[in-house]
Design an enzyme around this catalytic site. Sequence first.
Site, PDB file in Angstrom:
ATOM      1  N   SER A 181      -9.370   8.052  -3.467  1.00  0.00           N
ATOM      2  CA  SER A 181      -8.734   9.181  -2.805  1.00  0.00           C
ATOM      3  C   SER A 181      -9.737  10.324  -2.569  1.00  0.00           C
ATOM      4  CB  SER A 181      -7.536   9.610  -3.656  1.00  0.00           C
ATOM      5  OG  SER A 181      -6.751  10.541  -3.001  1.00  0.00           O
ATOM      6  N   ASP A 351       0.370   2.775   1.810  1.00  0.00           N
ATOM      7  CA  ASP A 351      -0.176   4.059   1.374  1.00  0.00           C
ATOM      8  C   ASP A 351       0.159   5.137   2.397  1.00  0.00           C
ATOM      9  OD1 ASP A 351      -1.713   6.181   0.486  1.00  0.00           O
ATOM     10  OD2 ASP A 351      -3.424   4.922  -0.041  1.00  0.00           O
ATOM     11  N   HIS A 384      -0.857   4.261  -2.718  1.00  0.00           N
ATOM     12  CA  HIS A 384      -1.976   5.059  -3.224  1.00  0.00           C
ATOM     13  C   HIS A 384      -2.320   4.827  -4.693  1.00  0.00           C
ATOM     14  CE1 HIS A 384      -4.619   8.093  -1.628  1.00  0.00           C
ATOM     15  NE2 HIS A 384      -4.507   8.814  -2.726  1.00  0.00           N
TER      16      HIS A 384
END
Length: 408
Positions: A181, A351, A384
């Site tokens: 991320s 995601d 995610h």
Amino acid sequence: MTPLQYFLFILFFFSPLLRPHISSSRSLTDESCSLITSPDTDGICSSMVTPHGYKCQEFEVKTEDGYILSMQRIPEGRVAGDGGANRQPVLLQHGILMDGMTWLLNSPEESLAFVLADRGFDVWIANTRGTKWSRQHVTLDPSSRAYWNWSWDELVMYDLPATFDFVFSHTGQKLDYVGHSLGTLIALASFSEWKLVDKLKSAALLCPVAYLTHMTTPIGILAARAFVGEITSWLGMAEFNPKGVAVTKFLNALCHNPGVDCYDLMTSFTGHNCCLNGSTVELFLKYEPQSTSTKTMVHLAQTFRDGVLTKFNYENTVVNLEHYGQAKPPVYNISNIPDNLSLFLSYGGKDSLSDVKDVQLLLDDLKFHNGDKLVVHYVEDFAHADFVMGVDAKEMVYNAVISFFDRQ
Ligand SMILES: *[C@@H]1O[C@H](CO)[C@@H](O)[C@H](O)[C@H]1NC(C)=O
Ligand SMILES: *[C@@H]1O[C@H](CO)[C@@H](O)[C@H](O)[C@H]1NC(C)=O
Ligand SMILES: *[C@@H]1O[C@H](CO)[C@@H](O)[C@H](O)[C@H]1NC(C)=O
Ligand SMILES: *[C@@H]1O[C@H](CO)[C@@H](O)[C@H](O)[C@H]1NC(C)=O
């Protein structure tokens, strides 16, 4: 956590993937938590690593702008000697509102840091400024505004170089890197300026973020709009503490917007699929989410709004001129990443933060990258958090990361 804080956490990490059996895992959880609760004050090694039978070392690393970051090292696997004398160092960089615990929340068979150690890597774990174990500074106190006067530009400028240099000088070897991320965003930004690349062997980027334009959740969009609007003068450019009162108020305000029903949203977030263990999620809620600076949240919201990766925009020509010598903030141009850098990109079909469409934009920027230096890896069912906490992340992602590292 209040429902709203819980919601914030979901907003940023979980999107559509909590398992329905979370509440039924209570007894398991209480057991596993008590194991790591009491030595909590001693740091990540003694709370999360040594109880599993691994060696672990704590380090403090000072950045050029005076922040003191904690790092952990797992120098070898449970079977000492595996991997030989000169183990390949690998640096793990967590995402936003998380810290180094990210890589340790599942069992040793499932968590990336342990998996890498057991596969012969020398594992180094970074903790970004402002998170629980990295809140010291040579002069500034985290209760002051000045301490929080940074955006992710400073992570590119100071935190990453400090941790890279530290590992490089300790091991004398080029690093493998794994980012998740925000840990991918700051790496991509660095590489685009040809920083770190002389100390890097190869990089694995999980949930790569360079564009956020296609983020789809209504509440996420509202939050992003708020961050580039008036809300920041209300929150102040200080600590963004997801467990704090100010952030709770902020979310309350968002949730009173017409068309936004936080409870409904939460249901729709939590309804779906794949791959988190309820005990792990409870552990996560216990230790995370972690603070960041409001300025970082604003900076990310600018990325969402503008669709271009730039340095922090002061939203004021004069101030931008002062900082950058130009009216608009400078661009981090992903196309400038050295085309012979070994990159592994893994992204998920579910995601909602690093949306598939945004990853395509990133891949488009990399279209002239050497074909044999870029591996793109897609996991249909992953969202995610699955990439760092999914019970089958080893099968779905980490094995591919390790064979990529081994091939370089
Ligand atoms: C934040 O840092 C900038 C320089 O980057 C400086 O101009 C500004 O005065 C600082 N603000 C605070 C509140 O420390
Ligand atoms: C979930 O985590 C608990 C505690 O670590 C463990 O006992 C259990 O086997 C895990 N479940 C799965 C499906 O991995
Ligand atoms: C990035 O660089 C490429 C060429 O190196 C150029 O064509 C492109 O316009 C640049 N993108 C931005 C956003 O400046
Ligand atoms: C990549 O290319 C640059 C020059 O463009 C060169 O200096 C560097 O050594 C190359 N790196 C690798 C790993 O081949």
